[in-house]
Design a protein around this motif. Structure first.
Motif, PDB file in Angstrom:
ATOM      1  N   ALA A 177      44.698 -29.595 -51.585  1.00  0.00           N
ATOM      2  CA  ALA A 177      45.170 -30.272 -50.379  1.00  0.00           C
ATOM      3  C   ALA A 177      45.976 -29.323 -49.501  1.00  0.00           C
ATOM      4  O   ALA A 177      45.882 -29.372 -48.265  1.00  0.00           O
ATOM      5  CB  ALA A 177      46.012 -31.490 -50.763  1.00  0.00           C
ATOM      6  N   ARG A 180      43.505 -27.266 -47.739  1.00  0.00           N
ATOM      7  CA  ARG A 180      42.891 -28.067 -46.678  1.00  0.00           C
ATOM      8  C   ARG A 180      43.755 -28.063 -45.421  1.00  0.00           C
ATOM      9  O   ARG A 180      43.245 -27.860 -44.304  1.00  0.00           O
ATOM     10  CB  ARG A 180      42.702 -29.496 -47.186  1.00  0.00           C
ATOM     11  CG  ARG A 180      42.207 -30.499 -46.149  1.00  0.00           C
ATOM     12  CD  ARG A 180      42.523 -31.907 -46.597  1.00  0.00           C
ATOM     13  NE  ARG A 180      43.976 -32.115 -46.712  1.00  0.00           N
ATOM     14  CZ  ARG A 180      44.517 -33.093 -47.427  1.00  0.00           C
ATOM     15  NH1 ARG A 180      43.766 -33.950 -48.100  1.00  0.00           N
ATOM     16  NH2 ARG A 180      45.844 -33.222 -47.482  1.00  0.00           N
ATOM     17  N   ASP A 181      45.054 -28.235 -45.599  1.00  0.00           N
ATOM     18  CA  ASP A 181      45.947 -28.302 -44.445  1.00  0.00           C
ATOM     19  C   ASP A 181      46.093 -26.963 -43.743  1.00  0.00           C
ATOM     20  O   ASP A 181      46.401 -26.918 -42.547  1.00  0.00           O
ATOM     21  CB  ASP A 181      47.332 -28.796 -44.893  1.00  0.00           C
ATOM     22  CG  ASP A 181      47.277 -30.206 -45.469  1.00  0.00           C
ATOM     23  OD1 ASP A 181      46.322 -30.934 -45.143  1.00  0.00           O
ATOM     24  OD2 ASP A 181      48.179 -30.560 -46.257  1.00  0.00           O
ATOM     25  N   ARG A 188      37.842 -26.193 -44.023  1.00  0.00           N
ATOM     26  CA  ARG A 188      38.698 -27.387 -44.074  1.00  0.00           C
ATOM     27  C   ARG A 188      37.891 -28.596 -44.554  1.00  0.00           C
ATOM     28  O   ARG A 188      38.401 -29.409 -45.345  1.00  0.00           O
ATOM     29  CB  ARG A 188      39.304 -27.651 -42.697  1.00  0.00           C
ATOM     30  CG  ARG A 188      40.249 -28.854 -42.666  1.00  0.00           C
ATOM     31  CD  ARG A 188      40.787 -29.097 -41.273  1.00  0.00           C
ATOM     32  NE  ARG A 188      41.663 -30.258 -41.243  1.00  0.00           N
ATOM     33  CZ  ARG A 188      42.971 -30.231 -41.489  1.00  0.00           C
ATOM     34  NH1 ARG A 188      43.555 -29.068 -41.771  1.00  0.00           N
ATOM     35  NH2 ARG A 188      43.698 -31.325 -41.435  1.00  0.00           N
ATOM     36  N   ALA A 192      38.746 -30.527 -47.902  1.00  0.00           N
ATOM     37  CA  ALA A 192      39.076 -31.946 -47.751  1.00  0.00           C
ATOM     38  C   ALA A 192      38.270 -32.795 -48.726  1.00  0.00           C
ATOM     39  O   ALA A 192      38.783 -33.769 -49.301  1.00  0.00           O
ATOM     40  CB  ALA A 192      38.823 -32.393 -46.318  1.00  0.00           C
ATOM     41  N   GLY A 197      41.109 -36.920 -51.151  1.00  0.00           N
ATOM     42  CA  GLY A 197      41.981 -37.790 -50.382  1.00  0.00           C
ATOM     43  C   GLY A 197      43.457 -37.642 -50.676  1.00  0.00           C
ATOM     44  O   GLY A 197      44.240 -38.540 -50.370  1.00  0.00           O
ATOM     45  N   TRP A 198      43.865 -36.526 -51.249  1.00  0.00           N
ATOM     46  CA  TRP A 198      45.274 -36.333 -51.597  1.00  0.00           C
ATOM     47  C   TRP A 198      46.134 -36.198 -50.347  1.00  0.00           C
ATOM     48  O   TRP A 198      45.855 -35.382 -49.482  1.00  0.00           O
ATOM     49  CB  TRP A 198      45.423 -35.087 -52.465  1.00  0.00           C
ATOM     50  CG  TRP A 198      46.843 -34.812 -52.887  1.00  0.00           C
ATOM     51  CD1 TRP A 198      47.766 -34.074 -52.222  1.00  0.00           C
ATOM     52  CD2 TRP A 198      47.487 -35.305 -54.054  1.00  0.00           C
ATOM     53  NE1 TRP A 198      48.954 -34.056 -52.905  1.00  0.00           N
ATOM     54  CE2 TRP A 198      48.815 -34.813 -54.044  1.00  0.00           C
ATOM     55  CE3 TRP A 198      47.088 -36.116 -55.118  1.00  0.00           C
ATOM     56  CZ2 TRP A 198      49.725 -35.096 -55.049  1.00  0.00           C
ATOM     57  CZ3 TRP A 198      47.988 -36.382 -56.117  1.00  0.00           C
ATOM     58  CH2 TRP A 198      49.299 -35.879 -56.077  1.00  0.00           C
ATOM     59  N   GLU A 199      47.189 -37.005 -50.271  1.00  0.00           N
ATOM     60  CA  GLU A 199      48.122 -36.948 -49.147  1.00  0.00           C
ATOM     61  C   GLU A 199      49.562 -36.726 -49.590  1.00  0.00           C
ATOM     62  O   GLU A 199      50.468 -36.672 -48.762  1.00  0.00           O
ATOM     63  CB  GLU A 199      48.045 -38.254 -48.331  1.00  0.00           C
ATOM     64  CG  GLU A 199      46.693 -38.499 -47.676  1.00  0.00           C
ATOM     65  CD  GLU A 199      46.382 -37.476 -46.591  1.00  0.00           C
ATOM     66  OE1 GLU A 199      47.311 -36.805 -46.109  1.00  0.00           O
ATOM     67  OE2 GLU A 199      45.189 -37.364 -46.228  1.00  0.00           O
ATOM     68  N   GLY A 200      49.785 -36.654 -50.895  1.00  0.00           N
ATOM     69  CA  GLY A 200      51.138 -36.441 -51.395  1.00  0.00           C
ATOM     70  C   GLY A 200      52.002 -37.681 -51.397  1.00  0.00           C
ATOM     71  O   GLY A 200      53.236 -37.579 -51.420  1.00  0.00           O
ATOM     72  N   ALA A 201      51.397 -38.858 -51.363  1.00  0.00           N
ATOM     73  CA  ALA A 201      52.170 -40.105 -51.376  1.00  0.00           C
ATOM     74  C   ALA A 201      52.823 -40.309 -52.747  1.00  0.00           C
ATOM     75  O   ALA A 201      52.389 -39.756 -53.755  1.00  0.00           O
ATOM     76  CB  ALA A 201      51.265 -41.289 -51.050  1.00  0.00           C
ATOM     77  N   GLN A 204      50.525 -41.572 -55.401  1.00  0.00           N
ATOM     78  CA  GLN A 204      49.605 -40.534 -55.872  1.00  0.00           C
ATOM     79  C   GLN A 204      50.287 -39.600 -56.864  1.00  0.00           C
ATOM     80  O   GLN A 204      49.698 -39.214 -57.873  1.00  0.00           O
ATOM     81  CB  GLN A 204      49.063 -39.743 -54.680  1.00  0.00           C
ATOM     82  CG  GLN A 204      48.093 -40.517 -53.807  1.00  0.00           C
ATOM     83  CD  GLN A 204      47.573 -39.684 -52.655  1.00  0.00           C
ATOM     84  OE1 GLN A 204      48.242 -38.780 -52.165  1.00  0.00           O
ATOM     85  NE2 GLN A 204      46.371 -39.996 -52.206  1.00  0.00           N
TER      86      GLN A 204
END
Length: 446
Positions: A177, A180-181, A188, A192, A197-201, A204
């Motif tokens: 991730a 990806r950023d 990218r 991705a 789908g990792w967003e660091g929430a 998660q």
């Protein structure tokens, strides 16, 4: 920092320094890739010749029908053990020094087991029939012989590779991730997709930690079980020097010993060429040196036990086999093993040696040489001096099997060299956990 600063790295420094390792490679990298590719071409040429003209091209003669192929198979299975130990067991014990080296160790595990998996196919001769080893319903009503060590190896490899691969991929997701950023265009889009789908929430991270801990718990028994199964390939046979309950711990310790040496072989050049001194520090080298020293001393104890058992047992065949190994045709291989595995690591009693990259690199190379010859000495001399004199024989390596063994190293290094240019060779997430978190306005005392 890795670029000459003396302050502790920040989170932004970690991102920049680790992602910098994925920059377009230079001439030296391509030179190494050319050498590796050339050796790999020789590997496939030798394998093709063996398939075309038969197993006799590999020097396979009675009584040593296993010889260098099974020697190298056991060697590569052992190499993969340190990766599981560093990434799983040391994670469960919360050893913080593992964070900078475990990613390279995990990749090493996957690639070493993949390399080992080639040798049952190579040794089968007609590798297109290798699926006969798998137990599956078929119209011929044929099943594998589960008393065959070859079938045990199939299960050992498949289990070890599947668990290690899932463990490796799960640990990569947060770092992918970050890639990806930091990427643009088609890269990218690929990262991705791989980041799942990792967003660091927060949710998660909670699921990630639970899954990683569970996989670490599942992978931990493999450190003991897989190489124990490989040792039973020999211990279950009535061959002088093989039929011993010592083999399982003996093999496990030797596997960890050689695996740590290979980790240093890979990590030290990365530290130098990628300028990662701020992350792979002297404390990491010192810890790795201590582990090599301890496992080397334990291995020396097993060697002494092996000699004592042969002499004290009263079995004339055991004594004769030991005497033949020490004094006859393969004595050079046995004494090379003793020097590389028992004498060379003793220099690591000194801390200056444990923190010297040059000394560690030389000792690691000697350890790998010694561990390959350990497997050779277990297999070839024992089969060459069995119970019956009419079966005695001397094995002479051929150009075919020598090229295939050398080519297996090129296959391994090709995979690793490719990996370090498409994925982070250090764990961005876990390295950040070892440094102080950023504090706003720290310089003003707020």
């Amino acid at each position: 920092m890795s670029d000459g600063r003396t302050t502790s790295p920040t989170f932004a420094d970690v991102n920049r320094d680790v992602l910098r390792t994925l920059d377009p490679p230079g001439n030296l990298y391509f030179a190494w890739m050319c050498v590796v590719a050339l050796l790999l071409a020789g590997f496939f040429a030798a394998w093709a010749g063996q398939v075309w003209w038969g197993m006799g091209m590999a020097g396979k003669r009675v009584p040593q029908m296993w010889a260098m192929y099974i020697t190298t198979f056991v060697f590569w299975i052992g190499i993969g053990h340190a990766g599981t130990l560093i990434s799983a067991i040391l994670y469960l014990f919360r050893a913080r020094w593992r964070t900078s080296i475990y990613r390279a160790a995990e990749a090493m595990t996957i690639f070493a087991v993949m390399t080992a998996g080639l040798f049952p196919l190579i040794h089968a001769g007609r590798m297109w029939f290798a699926y006969f080893l798998l137990p599956y319903p078929n119209q011929r009503d044929l099943w594998p012989n589960f008393r065959s060590p070859l079938v045990w190896d199939v299960f050992a490899i498949s289990t070890y590779l599947s668990i290690s691969t899932v463990f490796f991929i799960v640990g990569l997701v947060p770092d992918i991730a970050a890639l990806r950023d930091a990427s643009r265009g088609w890269r990218r889009r690929i990262y991705a997709m791989l980041a799942l789908g990792w967003e660091g929430a927060d949710t998660q991270w909670r699921h990630y930690r639970r899954a990683y801990g569970l996989l670490a718990s599942l992978a931990t028994p493999l450190v003991l079980s897989v190489h124990s199964v490989v040792s039973w390939d020999f211990a279950m046979a009535l061959v002088p020097g093989w039929h011993s309950t010592l083999f399982a711990p003996f093999f496990v310790d030797g596997a960890i010993f050689s695996g740590f040496a290979m980790v240093l072989i890979l990590a030290l050049p990365m530290r130098h060429f990628f300028r990662l001194h701020a992350y792979i520090q002297e404390k990491h080298l010192d810890a790795m040196g201590k582990l090599i020293l301890v496992t080397g001393l334990v291995l020396t104890y097993f060697y002494l036990c092996e000699i004592f058992t042969s002499l004290y047992s009263g079995e004339h065949i055991e004594k004769a086999s030991l005497f033949w190994k020490v004094t006859a045709n393969y004595a050079w291989a046995l004494w090379t093993m003793y020097f590389c595995n028992c004498v060379a690591p003793l220099v690591l009693f000194w801390r200056r040696a444990r923190t010297s990259p040059v000394v560690l690199y030389i000792v690691s190379i000697l350890v790998l040489i010694g561990m390959w010859f350990e497997r050779f000495n277990i297999i070839v001399p024992s089969l060459g001096h069995d119970f019956y004199p009419y079966t005695w024989g001397i094995y002479y390596p051929s150009p075919t099997d020598t090229m295939i063994v050398i080519g297996s190293f090129s296959f391994f290094f090709l995979l690793f060299l490719g990996f370090i240019k498409v994925m982070p060779s250090l764990s961005i997430v876990e390295v950040k956990e070892t440094i102080p978190p950023p504090v706003r306005d720290r310089a003003h005392g707020h």
